[in-house]
Design an enzyme around this catalytic site. Structure first.
Site, PDB file in Angstrom:
ATOM      1  N   ARG A 151       0.633  -3.006  -2.773  1.00  0.00           N
ATOM      2  CA  ARG A 151      -0.732  -3.187  -3.325  1.00  0.00           C
ATOM      3  C   ARG A 151      -0.676  -3.898  -4.688  1.00  0.00           C
ATOM      4  O   ARG A 151      -1.381  -3.536  -5.628  1.00  0.00           O
ATOM      5  CB  ARG A 151      -1.460  -1.854  -3.487  1.00  0.00           C
ATOM      6  CG  ARG A 151      -1.721  -1.097  -2.200  1.00  0.00           C
ATOM      7  CD  ARG A 151      -2.675  -1.865  -1.282  1.00  0.00           C
ATOM      8  NE  ARG A 151      -3.149  -1.041  -0.191  1.00  0.00           N
ATOM      9  CZ  ARG A 151      -2.494  -0.852   0.964  1.00  0.00           C
ATOM     10  NH1 ARG A 151      -1.328  -1.438   1.165  1.00  0.00           N
ATOM     11  NH2 ARG A 151      -3.015  -0.102   1.909  1.00  0.00           N
TER      12      ARG A 151
ATOM     13  N   SER B 252      -8.895   3.174   0.637  1.00  0.00           N
ATOM     14  CA  SER B 252      -8.108   4.107  -0.182  1.00  0.00           C
ATOM     15  C   SER B 252      -8.520   3.946  -1.634  1.00  0.00           C
ATOM     16  O   SER B 252      -8.451   2.838  -2.172  1.00  0.00           O
ATOM     17  CB  SER B 252      -6.616   3.783  -0.095  1.00  0.00           C
ATOM     18  OG  SER B 252      -6.174   3.857   1.234  1.00  0.00           O
TER      19      SER B 252
ATOM     20  N   GLU C  59      -6.399   2.649  -6.777  1.00  0.00           N
ATOM     21  CA  GLU C  59      -6.047   1.398  -6.119  1.00  0.00           C
ATOM     22  C   GLU C  59      -7.167   0.385  -6.327  1.00  0.00           C
ATOM     23  O   GLU C  59      -6.935  -0.814  -6.379  1.00  0.00           O
ATOM     24  CB  GLU C  59      -5.849   1.667  -4.622  1.00  0.00           C
ATOM     25  CG  GLU C  59      -5.124   0.563  -3.909  1.00  0.00           C
ATOM     26  CD  GLU C  59      -5.723   0.241  -2.561  1.00  0.00           C
ATOM     27  OE1 GLU C  59      -6.249  -0.878  -2.402  1.00  0.00           O
ATOM     28  OE2 GLU C  59      -5.659   1.097  -1.673  1.00  0.00           O
TER      29      GLU C  59
END
Ligand code: EPU
Length: 340
Positions: A166, A240, A336
């Protein structure tokens, strides 16, 4: 003749972010060509710009006192086809999942595990989107990005993007570049399927599929995602909310003694990754609702907006979760999503 820039003022960003947060943009423009994008960057009166793709990875906690630039560059083409490799160039404003469906229609393999991920093609490399054992970097060849200082278009190779979990060069250098197009490297004859992720195997088995096609894998991913993750069109969310934390092997040894059922993935000799969704569930947050902000009932990693939650309310909940996980497990979970 150049198209006149159509700048609007005091525009609600609710339709432009998948959390469905109702904040105002002081000014707003949707750009459909690289030339227009460059023109926007020559406007002296708007010194701060806020770049918007699919709005699927952000939490807006306040009005945006800037010129919001929605990147709406459309179009995709197959550049070349040879030796089981097709190079496909896709402009940044294309919807990610529509692009994946298009690869399937054209019998192009590699993107199927990334089915149904919200967002646009141009923002996918920023956080190196990933799911079910595949990350964007696995099919990425290069991208073009506008340097916001020099206004030159630059090409970034796979190495130059410095992809991580990520993470990418673009995530670490916010505001310097705007991705305008991405070139992918896909298979066109023999596809290398990635079905080792437990949930995919189980789903294919349940459907009695023994020799899956890329379409079968995509369908399996779609059905797993639908069973766990809320559809932003029905329930505001940003996928997420937190990243899965990575802890040292020493810390892990202590944790696993106290929590023998803790799921985990070994990352290296010295590091172990722990699913944040499990940690959050253990803290009792799964399915909990606080006003219109909540934690999804099927996946504790996903925060949801039941309707009228403000970004600040969702952020308060995120902080409460972060603090509880810290106290219970001595692990720091990091967002995130981009919080503005
Ligand atoms: N788990 C729980 N409770 C929960 C959620 C998960 O105990 O509420 C446990 C599961 O039982 C499993 C483990 O955590 O043992 C992993 O769960 P899952 O397979 O659902 O994956 P994840 O690690 O929670 C990551 C990505 C997702 C991606 C899935 C599948 C991150 C931050 N998230 O989630 O990505 O779809 O793997 O590959 O890495 C996204 O980034 O927006 C996203 C949805």
């Amino acid at each position: 003749m150049r198209k006149q820039l159509n700048i609007q003022h005091n525009i609600s960003l609710k339709p432009y972010n998948t959390f469905g947060i109702d904040v105002l943009a002081k000014s707003f423009i949707a750009v459909s060509s690289v030339e227009e994008l460059k023109d926007v960057f020559t406007l002296a009166e708007y010194d701060t710009k806020f770049i918007l793709g699919g709005g699927s990875n952000m939490l807006l906690t306040k009005n945006v006192d800037a010129l919001v630039v929605k990147v709406d560059l459309k179009g995709k083409e197959i550049l070349s086809e040879a030796n089981n490799t097709s190079f496909v160039k896709v402009n940044a404003g294309e919807n990610w999942h529509e692009f994946v469906l298009w690869t399937l229609e054209n019998n192009l393999g590699g993107a199927e595990n990334l089915s149904l991920i919200p967002g646009n093609v141009g923002t996918a490399p920023i956080q190196n989107i990933g799911a079910y054992g595949v990350e964007l970097k696995d099919i990425f060849h290069s991208c073009e990005a506008l340097n916001t200082e020099t206004l030159a278009l630059e090409t970034f190779s796979l190495e130059a993007c410095q992809f991580g979990y990520r993470d990418s060069f673009f995530k670490r250098n916010k505001g310097k570049y705007i991705i305008t197009a991405v070139t992918f490297n896909l298979t066109n004859k023999t596809h290398q399927l990635n079905i080792s992720y437990g949930a995919i195997e189980a789903e294919l088995k349940a459907q009695d599929i023994t020799t899956p096609t890329i379409k079968d894998v995509s369908n399996a991913v779609i059905s797993i995602r639908k069973s766990k993750l809320p559809d932003p069109k029905e329930l505001g969310n940003s996928g997420s909310f937190f990243k899965n934390p990575v802890v040292s092997t020493q810390q892990f040894d202590v944790l696993i003694k106290n929590h023998p059922n803790m799921p985990h993935y070994v990352v290296s000799d010295s590091e172990v990754k722990i699913p944040a969704g499990w940690l959050i569930e253990q803290c009792g947050f799964k399915g909990k609702r606080f006003g219109d902000a909540g934690v999804h009932k099927n996946q504790a990693l996903v925060l949801v907006n039941y309707d009228q939650a403000s970004g600040a309310e969702i952020w308060d909940l995120a902080l409460k979760i972060q603090q509880t996980v810290q106290e219970k497990f001595n692990i720091t979970i990091e967002p995130e999503v981009n919080v503005y």
